[in-house]
Scaffold this motif. Structure first.
Motif, PDB file in Angstrom:
ATOM      1  N   GLN A 266       0.839  -1.208   0.000  1.00  0.00           N
ATOM      2  CA  GLN A 266       0.000   0.000   0.000  1.00  0.00           C
ATOM      3  C   GLN A 266       0.872   1.256   0.000  1.00  0.00           C
ATOM      4  O   GLN A 266       1.840   1.339   0.758  1.00  0.00           O
ATOM      5  N   ARG A 267       0.479   2.209  -0.831  1.00  0.00           N
ATOM      6  CA  ARG A 267       1.213   3.472  -0.920  1.00  0.00           C
ATOM      7  C   ARG A 267       0.682   4.414   0.159  1.00  0.00           C
ATOM      8  O   ARG A 267      -0.496   4.791   0.124  1.00  0.00           O
ATOM      9  N   VAL A 268       1.549   4.765   1.110  1.00  0.00           N
ATOM     10  CA  VAL A 268       1.110   5.602   2.224  1.00  0.00           C
ATOM     11  C   VAL A 268       2.112   6.721   2.488  1.00  0.00           C
ATOM     12  O   VAL A 268       3.270   6.655   2.055  1.00  0.00           O
ATOM     13  N   VAL A 269       1.647   7.743   3.212  1.00  0.00           N
ATOM     14  CA  VAL A 269       2.550   8.716   3.827  1.00  0.00           C
ATOM     15  C   VAL A 269       2.303   8.682   5.333  1.00  0.00           C
ATOM     16  O   VAL A 269       1.227   8.278   5.783  1.00  0.00           O
ATOM     17  N   VAL A 270       3.309   9.109   6.085  1.00  0.00           N
ATOM     18  CA  VAL A 270       3.175   9.284   7.534  1.00  0.00           C
ATOM     19  C   VAL A 270       2.860  10.759   7.764  1.00  0.00           C
ATOM     20  O   VAL A 270       3.517  11.630   7.184  1.00  0.00           O
ATOM     21  N   LEU A 271       1.843  11.040   8.595  1.00  0.00           N
ATOM     22  CA  LEU A 271       1.442  12.439   8.809  1.00  0.00           C
ATOM     23  C   LEU A 271       1.404  12.778  10.291  1.00  0.00           C
ATOM     24  O   LEU A 271       0.842  12.034  11.096  1.00  0.00           O
ATOM     25  N   ASP A 272       2.007  13.926  10.623  1.00  0.00           N
ATOM     26  CA  ASP A 272       1.925  14.436  11.992  1.00  0.00           C
ATOM     27  C   ASP A 272       1.838  15.964  11.936  1.00  0.00           C
ATOM     28  O   ASP A 272       2.063  16.567  10.885  1.00  0.00           O
ATOM     29  N   ASP A 273       1.543  16.577  13.084  1.00  0.00           N
ATOM     30  CA  ASP A 273       1.403  18.028  13.064  1.00  0.00           C
ATOM     31  C   ASP A 273       2.749  18.725  12.962  1.00  0.00           C
ATOM     32  O   ASP A 273       2.850  19.766  12.325  1.00  0.00           O
ATOM     33  N   LEU A 274       3.801  18.117  13.574  1.00  0.00           N
ATOM     34  CA  LEU A 274       5.051  18.872  13.708  1.00  0.00           C
ATOM     35  C   LEU A 274       6.263  17.949  13.639  1.00  0.00           C
ATOM     36  O   LEU A 274       6.268  16.877  14.248  1.00  0.00           O
ATOM     37  N   LEU A 275       7.284  18.387  12.887  1.00  0.00           N
ATOM     38  CA  LEU A 275       8.568  17.687  12.834  1.00  0.00           C
ATOM     39  C   LEU A 275       9.551  18.439  13.726  1.00  0.00           C
ATOM     40  O   LEU A 275       9.857  19.607  13.472  1.00  0.00           O
ATOM     41  N   ALA A 276      10.014  17.744  14.778  1.00  0.00           N
ATOM     42  CA  ALA A 276      11.046  18.342  15.645  1.00  0.00           C
ATOM     43  C   ALA A 276      12.343  17.588  15.370  1.00  0.00           C
ATOM     44  O   ALA A 276      12.993  17.845  14.354  1.00  0.00           O
ATOM     45  N   THR A 277      12.708  16.614  16.210  1.00  0.00           N
ATOM     46  CA  THR A 277      13.966  15.881  15.971  1.00  0.00           C
ATOM     47  C   THR A 277      13.804  14.771  14.938  1.00  0.00           C
ATOM     48  O   THR A 277      14.789  14.173  14.500  1.00  0.00           O
ATOM     49  N   GLY A 278      12.562  14.433  14.611  1.00  0.00           N
ATOM     50  CA  GLY A 278      12.324  13.387  13.607  1.00  0.00           C
ATOM     51  C   GLY A 278      12.253  11.985  14.173  1.00  0.00           C
ATOM     52  O   GLY A 278      11.951  11.033  13.440  1.00  0.00           O
ATOM     53  N   GLY A 279      12.506  11.828  15.466  1.00  0.00           N
ATOM     54  CA  GLY A 279      12.524  10.484  16.060  1.00  0.00           C
ATOM     55  C   GLY A 279      11.182   9.770  15.946  1.00  0.00           C
ATOM     56  O   GLY A 279      11.125   8.572  15.635  1.00  0.00           O
ATOM     57  N   THR A 280      10.100  10.514  16.184  1.00  0.00           N
ATOM     58  CA  THR A 280       8.768   9.907  16.159  1.00  0.00           C
ATOM     59  C   THR A 280       8.411   9.445  14.743  1.00  0.00           C
ATOM     60  O   THR A 280       8.018   8.289  14.535  1.00  0.00           O
TER      61      THR A 280
ATOM     62  N   CYS B  74       7.234  11.446   4.636  1.00  0.00           N
ATOM     63  CA  CYS B  74       6.657  11.885   5.911  1.00  0.00           C
ATOM     64  C   CYS B  74       6.251  13.342   5.737  1.00  0.00           C
ATOM     65  O   CYS B  74       7.034  14.153   5.230  1.00  0.00           O
ATOM     66  N   ASP B  75       5.029  13.665   6.177  1.00  0.00           N
ATOM     67  CA  ASP B  75       4.460  14.994   5.942  1.00  0.00           C
ATOM     68  C   ASP B  75       4.061  15.657   7.253  1.00  0.00           C
ATOM     69  O   ASP B  75       3.556  14.984   8.157  1.00  0.00           O
ATOM     70  N   PHE B  76       4.252  16.969   7.306  1.00  0.00           N
ATOM     71  CA  PHE B  76       4.012  17.719   8.540  1.00  0.00           C
ATOM     72  C   PHE B  76       3.383  19.059   8.209  1.00  0.00           C
ATOM     73  O   PHE B  76       3.652  19.633   7.144  1.00  0.00           O
ATOM     74  N   VAL B  77       2.605  19.576   9.146  1.00  0.00           N
ATOM     75  CA  VAL B  77       2.123  20.944   9.006  1.00  0.00           C
ATOM     76  C   VAL B  77       3.282  21.898   9.319  1.00  0.00           C
ATOM     77  O   VAL B  77       3.554  22.834   8.573  1.00  0.00           O
ATOM     78  N   ILE B  78       3.988  21.644  10.414  1.00  0.00           N
ATOM     79  CA  ILE B  78       5.053  22.543  10.904  1.00  0.00           C
ATOM     80  C   ILE B  78       6.378  21.781  10.943  1.00  0.00           C
ATOM     81  O   ILE B  78       6.407  20.604  11.317  1.00  0.00           O
ATOM     82  N   GLU B  79       7.463  22.474  10.595  1.00  0.00           N
ATOM     83  CA  GLU B  79       8.806  21.884  10.715  1.00  0.00           C
ATOM     84  C   GLU B  79       9.708  22.835  11.481  1.00  0.00           C
ATOM     85  O   GLU B  79       9.827  24.011  11.108  1.00  0.00           O
ATOM     86  N   LEU B  80      10.328  22.339  12.538  1.00  0.00           N
ATOM     87  CA  LEU B  80      11.338  23.130  13.262  1.00  0.00           C
ATOM     88  C   LEU B  80      12.687  22.811  12.615  1.00  0.00           C
ATOM     89  O   LEU B  80      13.366  21.858  12.998  1.00  0.00           O
ATOM     90  N   GLY B  81      13.027  23.608  11.598  1.00  0.00           N
ATOM     91  CA  GLY B  81      14.167  23.286  10.734  1.00  0.00           C
ATOM     92  C   GLY B  81      15.493  23.184  11.477  1.00  0.00           C
ATOM     93  O   GLY B  81      16.336  22.355  11.128  1.00  0.00           O
ATOM     94  N   PHE B  82      15.652  24.010  12.531  1.00  0.00           N
ATOM     95  CA  PHE B  82      16.943  24.042  13.249  1.00  0.00           C
ATOM     96  C   PHE B  82      17.251  22.722  13.946  1.00  0.00           C
ATOM     97  O   PHE B  82      18.386  22.452  14.311  1.00  0.00           O
ATOM     98  N   LEU B  83      16.253  21.869  14.133  1.00  0.00           N
ATOM     99  CA  LEU B  83      16.485  20.576  14.783  1.00  0.00           C
ATOM    100  C   LEU B  83      16.892  19.479  13.785  1.00  0.00           C
ATOM    101  O   LEU B  83      17.243  18.368  14.190  1.00  0.00           O
TER     102      LEU B  83
ATOM    103  N   SER C  31       6.957  19.651   4.478  1.00  0.00           N
ATOM    104  CA  SER C  31       6.239  20.400   5.515  1.00  0.00           C
ATOM    105  C   SER C  31       5.667  21.664   4.895  1.00  0.00           C
ATOM    106  O   SER C  31       6.238  22.223   3.961  1.00  0.00           O
ATOM    107  N   LEU C  32       4.524  22.098   5.453  1.00  0.00           N
ATOM    108  CA  LEU C  32       3.890  23.302   4.930  1.00  0.00           C
ATOM    109  C   LEU C  32       4.558  24.559   5.444  1.00  0.00           C
ATOM    110  O   LEU C  32       4.735  25.527   4.716  1.00  0.00           O
ATOM    111  N   ILE C  33       4.864  24.564   6.754  1.00  0.00           N
ATOM    112  CA  ILE C  33       5.301  25.799   7.410  1.00  0.00           C
ATOM    113  C   ILE C  33       6.607  25.581   8.164  1.00  0.00           C
ATOM    114  O   ILE C  33       6.619  25.043   9.262  1.00  0.00           O
ATOM    115  N   PRO C  34       7.731  25.992   7.550  1.00  0.00           N
ATOM    116  CA  PRO C  34       9.013  25.874   8.247  1.00  0.00           C
ATOM    117  C   PRO C  34       9.218  27.019   9.234  1.00  0.00           C
ATOM    118  O   PRO C  34       8.825  28.152   8.964  1.00  0.00           O
ATOM    119  N   PHE C  35       9.789  26.698  10.378  1.00  0.00           N
ATOM    120  CA  PHE C  35      10.201  27.730  11.344  1.00  0.00           C
ATOM    121  C   PHE C  35      11.699  27.628  11.547  1.00  0.00           C
ATOM    122  O   PHE C  35      12.285  26.577  11.370  1.00  0.00           O
TER     123      PHE C  35
END
Ligand code: AMP
Length: 176
Positions: A118-132, A150-159, A172-176
């Motif tokens: 099955q073709r899937v993506v993983v989705l979460d609200d926020l990418l921090a360290t990426g461990g999850t 893997c897709d995210f609404v928010i990405e904390l790029g510095f991490l 990600s949609l919104i990088p910080f």
């Protein structure tokens, strides 16, 4: 992507300092949910990105990932595969462990949720360290799914969470 729609979402995300512990600036997405315009724009932009991928399903991470995955799955007619904290899923599960800042976390998925190939993506609200997300991508792949990204609404790029998820691509949609 449309910068004005991105900015409309970015402008409502609330920084909550020292939550859940001192030194963390928590990105609160609840103002996205309470604004029909911001929530609509978020879902529309994710749909624009995901529609061409011809997916079979979305693997969504408890709990904020569910909020974004459900309307997308409904619109694109995809299966929604939930990944939950231990003890929440009632039938047979497969588990994955991942490292947190202090100690380890565990997430689970029903063993019969995904079908092979099955073709899937993983989705979460926020990418921090990426461990999850990296752990969930491993779990879904182990079940035979083809994890495209893997897709995210928010990405904390510095991490630099993307590095941890490699070679699976990230969006990600919104990088910080
Ligand atoms: P990580 O595994 O470090 O990428 O952490 C991602 C998970 O933790 C996601 O489920 C996020 O919702 C949550 N998270 C981590 N850091 C933050 C933050 N600064 N603000 C809001 N949520 C966060």
């Amino acid at each position: 992507m449309d910068a004005s729609r991105i900015d409309r979402i970015r402008n409502v995300i609330r920084d909550v300092p020292d939550f859940p512990k001192p030194g963390i600036i928590f990105k609160d997405i609840t103002p996205i949910l309470t604004s029909p315009q911001a929530f609509g724009a978020t879902i529309d932009l994710l749909l624009e990105h995901l529609r061409p991928l011809a997916l079979d399903g979305i693997v969504a991470i408890e709990s904020r990932g569910f909020l974004f995955a459900a309307p997308i799955c409904r619109e694109l007619r995809l299966g929604l595969h939930v990944v939950r904290k231990p003890g929440k899923l009632p039938a047979a599960t497969d588990s994955v462990e991942y490292s947190l800042e202090y100690g380890k976390g565990t997430l689970q998925m029903h063993t019969d949720s995904l079908a092979k190939g099955q073709r899937v993506v993983v989705l979460d609200d926020l990418l921090a360290t990426g461990g999850t997300a990296a752990a969930v991508a491993r779990l879904a792949s182990r079940q035979g799914a083809n994890v495209l990204e893997c897709d995210f609404v928010i990405e904390l790029g510095f991490l630099e969470g993307r590095k941890r998820i490699q070679p699976t691509p990230c969006f990600s949609l919104i990088p910080f």
